[in-house]
Design a protein around this motif. Structure first.
Motif, PDB file in Angstrom:
ATOM      1  N   HIS A 184      29.018  84.195  -5.008  1.00 57.38           N
ATOM      2  CA  HIS A 184      28.285  84.040  -3.753  1.00 57.38           C
ATOM      3  C   HIS A 184      26.818  84.418  -3.878  1.00 57.38           C
ATOM      4  CE1 HIS A 184      31.662  82.894  -1.455  1.00 57.38           C
ATOM      5  NE2 HIS A 184      32.276  84.059  -1.485  1.00 57.38           N
ATOM      6  N   GLY A 185      26.406  84.865  -5.037  1.00 57.37           N
ATOM      7  CA  GLY A 185      24.995  85.197  -5.206  1.00 57.37           C
ATOM      8  C   GLY A 185      24.714  86.667  -5.010  1.00 57.37           C
ATOM      9  N   GLN A 186      23.495  87.081  -5.384  1.00 60.01           N
ATOM     10  CA  GLN A 186      23.115  88.483  -5.384  1.00 60.01           C
ATOM     11  C   GLN A 186      23.103  89.090  -3.985  1.00 60.01           C
ATOM     12  OE1 GLN A 186      22.805  89.982  -8.150  1.00 60.01           O
ATOM     13  NE2 GLN A 186      22.013  91.983  -7.580  1.00 60.01           N
ATOM     14  N   GLY A 187      22.680  88.332  -2.967  1.00 61.14           N
ATOM     15  CA  GLY A 187      22.626  88.877  -1.622  1.00 61.14           C
ATOM     16  C   GLY A 187      23.991  89.339  -1.144  1.00 61.14           C
ATOM     17  N   ARG A 188      25.023  88.520  -1.327  1.00 56.72           N
ATOM     18  CA  ARG A 188      26.381  88.881  -0.920  1.00 56.72           C
ATOM     19  C   ARG A 188      26.855  90.099  -1.704  1.00 56.72           C
ATOM     20  NH1 ARG A 188      31.193  86.391   0.815  1.00 56.72           N
ATOM     21  NH2 ARG A 188      32.779  88.025   0.882  1.00 56.72           N
ATOM     22  N   LEU A 189      26.549  90.144  -2.966  1.00 55.16           N
ATOM     23  CA  LEU A 189      26.986  91.247  -3.809  1.00 55.16           C
ATOM     24  C   LEU A 189      26.404  92.566  -3.324  1.00 55.16           C
ATOM     25  CD1 LEU A 189      28.358  92.370  -6.343  1.00 55.16           C
ATOM     26  CD2 LEU A 189      26.357  91.690  -7.646  1.00 55.16           C
ATOM     27  N   LEU A 190      25.102  92.572  -3.032  1.00 54.49           N
ATOM     28  CA  LEU A 190      24.461  93.799  -2.572  1.00 54.49           C
ATOM     29  C   LEU A 190      25.038  94.254  -1.238  1.00 54.49           C
ATOM     30  CD1 LEU A 190      20.747  93.144  -3.544  1.00 54.49           C
ATOM     31  CD2 LEU A 190      22.398  94.648  -4.683  1.00 54.49           C
ATOM     32  N   ARG A 191      25.361  93.327  -0.349  1.00 60.73           N
ATOM     33  CA  ARG A 191      25.952  93.696   0.930  1.00 60.73           C
ATOM     34  C   ARG A 191      27.320  94.341   0.729  1.00 60.73           C
ATOM     35  NH1 ARG A 191      23.865  88.718   2.710  1.00 60.73           N
ATOM     36  NH2 ARG A 191      25.906  87.730   2.554  1.00 60.73           N
ATOM     37  N   GLU A 192      28.111  93.777  -0.167  1.00 59.44           N
ATOM     38  CA  GLU A 192      29.441  94.340  -0.402  1.00 59.44           C
ATOM     39  C   GLU A 192      29.350  95.737  -0.999  1.00 59.44           C
ATOM     40  OE1 GLU A 192      32.547  92.171  -2.028  1.00 59.44           O
ATOM     41  OE2 GLU A 192      32.185  90.350  -0.858  1.00 59.44           O
ATOM     42  N   LEU A 193      28.402  95.944  -1.925  1.00 58.34           N
ATOM     43  CA  LEU A 193      28.233  97.273  -2.510  1.00 58.34           C
ATOM     44  C   LEU A 193      27.758  98.270  -1.457  1.00 58.34           C
ATOM     45  CD1 LEU A 193      26.569  96.408  -5.944  1.00 58.34           C
ATOM     46  CD2 LEU A 193      28.946  97.035  -5.509  1.00 58.34           C
ATOM     47  N   ALA A 194      26.850  97.835  -0.591  1.00 54.15           N
ATOM     48  CA  ALA A 194      26.308  98.732   0.438  1.00 54.15           C
ATOM     49  C   ALA A 194      27.366  99.116   1.461  1.00 54.15           C
ATOM     50  CB  ALA A 194      25.127  98.072   1.132  1.00 54.15           C
ATOM     51  N   ARG A 195      28.384  98.275   1.625  1.00 55.02           N
ATOM     52  CA  ARG A 195      29.436  98.567   2.607  1.00 55.02           C
ATOM     53  C   ARG A 195      30.655  99.213   1.976  1.00 55.02           C
ATOM     54  NH1 ARG A 195      30.149  92.985   5.808  1.00 55.02           N
ATOM     55  NH2 ARG A 195      30.454  92.304   3.649  1.00 55.02           N
ATOM     56  N   ASN A 196      30.652  99.433   0.670  1.00 54.02           N
ATOM     57  CA  ASN A 196      31.802 100.047   0.009  1.00 54.02           C
ATOM     58  C   ASN A 196      31.894 101.514   0.428  1.00 54.02           C
ATOM     59  OD1 ASN A 196      33.220 101.584  -2.173  1.00 54.02           O
ATOM     60  ND2 ASN A 196      33.522  99.537  -2.976  1.00 54.02           N
ATOM     61  N   PRO A 197      32.973 101.923   1.091  1.00 53.39           N
ATOM     62  CA  PRO A 197      33.035 103.285   1.623  1.00 53.39           C
ATOM     63  C   PRO A 197      33.048 104.362   0.540  1.00 53.39           C
ATOM     64  CG  PRO A 197      35.148 102.159   1.867  1.00 53.39           C
ATOM     65  CD  PRO A 197      34.170 101.124   1.434  1.00 53.39           C
ATOM     66  N   LEU A 198      33.572 104.042  -0.635  1.00 47.10           N
ATOM     67  CA  LEU A 198      33.592 105.041  -1.712  1.00 47.10           C
ATOM     68  C   LEU A 198      32.182 105.296  -2.238  1.00 47.10           C
ATOM     69  CD1 LEU A 198      36.779 103.901  -3.677  1.00 47.10           C
ATOM     70  CD2 LEU A 198      36.586 105.400  -1.681  1.00 47.10           C
ATOM     71  N   ILE A 199      31.396 104.235  -2.370  1.00 45.34           N
ATOM     72  CA  ILE A 199      30.017 104.395  -2.821  1.00 45.34           C
ATOM     73  C   ILE A 199      29.199 105.138  -1.766  1.00 45.34           C
ATOM     74  CG2 ILE A 199      27.903 103.175  -3.456  1.00 45.34           C
ATOM     75  CD1 ILE A 199      29.650 100.954  -4.584  1.00 45.34           C
ATOM     76  N   VAL A 200      29.367 104.745  -0.490  1.00 39.39           N
ATOM     77  CA  VAL A 200      28.613 105.391   0.592  1.00 39.39           C
ATOM     78  C   VAL A 200      28.945 106.877   0.654  1.00 39.39           C
ATOM     79  CG1 VAL A 200      28.302 105.488   3.096  1.00 39.39           C
ATOM     80  CG2 VAL A 200      28.395 103.272   1.939  1.00 39.39           C
ATOM     81  N   ALA A 201      30.231 107.218   0.562  1.00 39.45           N
ATOM     82  CA  ALA A 201      30.634 108.626   0.627  1.00 39.45           C
ATOM     83  C   ALA A 201      30.112 109.412  -0.565  1.00 39.45           C
ATOM     84  CB  ALA A 201      32.159 108.723   0.695  1.00 39.45           C
ATOM     85  N   THR A 202      30.127 108.788  -1.751  1.00 42.31           N
ATOM     86  CA  THR A 202      29.625 109.463  -2.942  1.00 42.31           C
ATOM     87  C   THR A 202      28.141 109.756  -2.818  1.00 42.31           C
ATOM     88  OG1 THR A 202      31.298 108.444  -4.370  1.00 42.31           O
ATOM     89  CG2 THR A 202      29.303 109.256  -5.435  1.00 42.31           C
TER      90      THR A 202
END
Length: 207
Positions: free
Chosen positions: A147-165
Motif C-alpha cells: 500500500h505504500g509508505q504512507g499506509r505503512l507509517l500510519r499502521e506503525l503509528a497506531r500500533n499499541p505496542l510501539i506507542v506504549a513502548t
C-alpha cells in the motif's frame, strides 16, 4: 529441569487455552475479543508500567537491539531462500507463510523474560519488542499489502505496542514518577496481560 519447572505454568496456560476453546464452550467467537483486549489494552499497560519504572541504559541495550534486529533480518533472508519450496502457494500465500521465519510471539517472550529476570526482564524484553515490532510490521505490510509508505507509517503509528513502548521510555527519561494509586492499577492490568495473552496463544493453535 529448573528452567522447565519455571516455565511450566506458562506452557500450562497455553495448553489450557487449547482446552477452553475445544471442550468448554468458549469457541471461535469468544477469542477475537480476548485478543483485542490483550493487544489494545492489557499488553500496552504492561509495557508502559515496566518501562516507566525501569533503569534504562541505552549503552547496554544497544547491542541487544542489534542482535534482535539481525536475527529477524536473518530469518527473513532464510525465508526468502526457501521460496522454491512454496512455489504452489502463490505470491500472497508465500508472503503470509514467510512471516513464520522472522516474526516472534511477544506474549511468550515477555512471559519468559519475566520468569527469569522479573520486572527488569519484562522491561528489557518490552524495549526489545518495541525496537523489533516496527521491523516485523514493515516487512509484513510491505509484502502483504503493497500500500505504500504512507499506509505503512500510519499502521506503525497506531500500533499499541510501539506507542506504549515509546510512551514508557519517554516517561522514564522525563524523571517523573507514577502516582501511587496508578501503580497497582497498572500492575493488575499487567498480570492479566500475561495470563490472557498465553490463553489466547493456546486458543489460536491449530493442528
Amino acid at each position: 529441569m529448573h528452567s522447565f519447572l519455571l516455565l511450566l505454568p506458562d506452557f500450562a496456560l497455553i495448553a489450557l487455552g487449547v482446552l477452553l476453546r475445544r471442550h468448554l464452550g468458549l469457541g471461535d467467537g469468544f477469542w477475537p475479543g480476548v485478543e483485542r483486549l490483550v493487544y489494545f489494552v492489557l499488553f500496552p499497560a504492561l509495557l508502559f508500567h515496566a518501562l516507566a519504572r525501569a533503569s534504562i541504559d541505552f549503552s547496554v541495550m544497544g547491542p541487544l537491539f542489534a542482535v534482535g534486529l539481525l536475527t529477524m533480518a536473518g530469518g527473513l533472508l532464510l525465508g526468502f531462500a526457501g521460496r522454491p519450496l512454496l512455489q504452489g502457494a502463490g505470491p500472497m500465500g508465500f508472503a503470509s507463510r514467510v512471516q513464520c521465519a522472522y516474526r516472534f510471539n511477544t506474549y511468550i517472550g515477555i512471559a519468559v523474560a519475566g520468569k527469569f529476570a522479573g520486572a527488569a526482564g519484562v522491561a528489557t524484553m518490552g524495549a526489545l519488542c518495541g525496537a523489533m515490532v516496527p521491523f516485523a510490521n514493515m516487512a509484513a505490510v510491505t509484502m502483504l499489502a503493497h500500500h505504500g509508505q504512507g499506509r505503512l507509517l500510519r499502521e506503525l503509528a497506531r500500533n499499541p505496542l510501539i506507542v506504549a513502548t515509546l510512551a514508557g521510555i519517554a516517561f522514564n527519561l522525563s524523571g517523573a514518577r507514577l502516582p501511587e494509586p496508578v501503580l497497582p492499577f497498572l500492575q493488575r492490568l499487567a498480570d492479566a496481560a500475561v495470563a490472557l495473552g498465553l490463553l489466547a496463544v493456546g486458543a489460536a493453535l491449530r493442528m
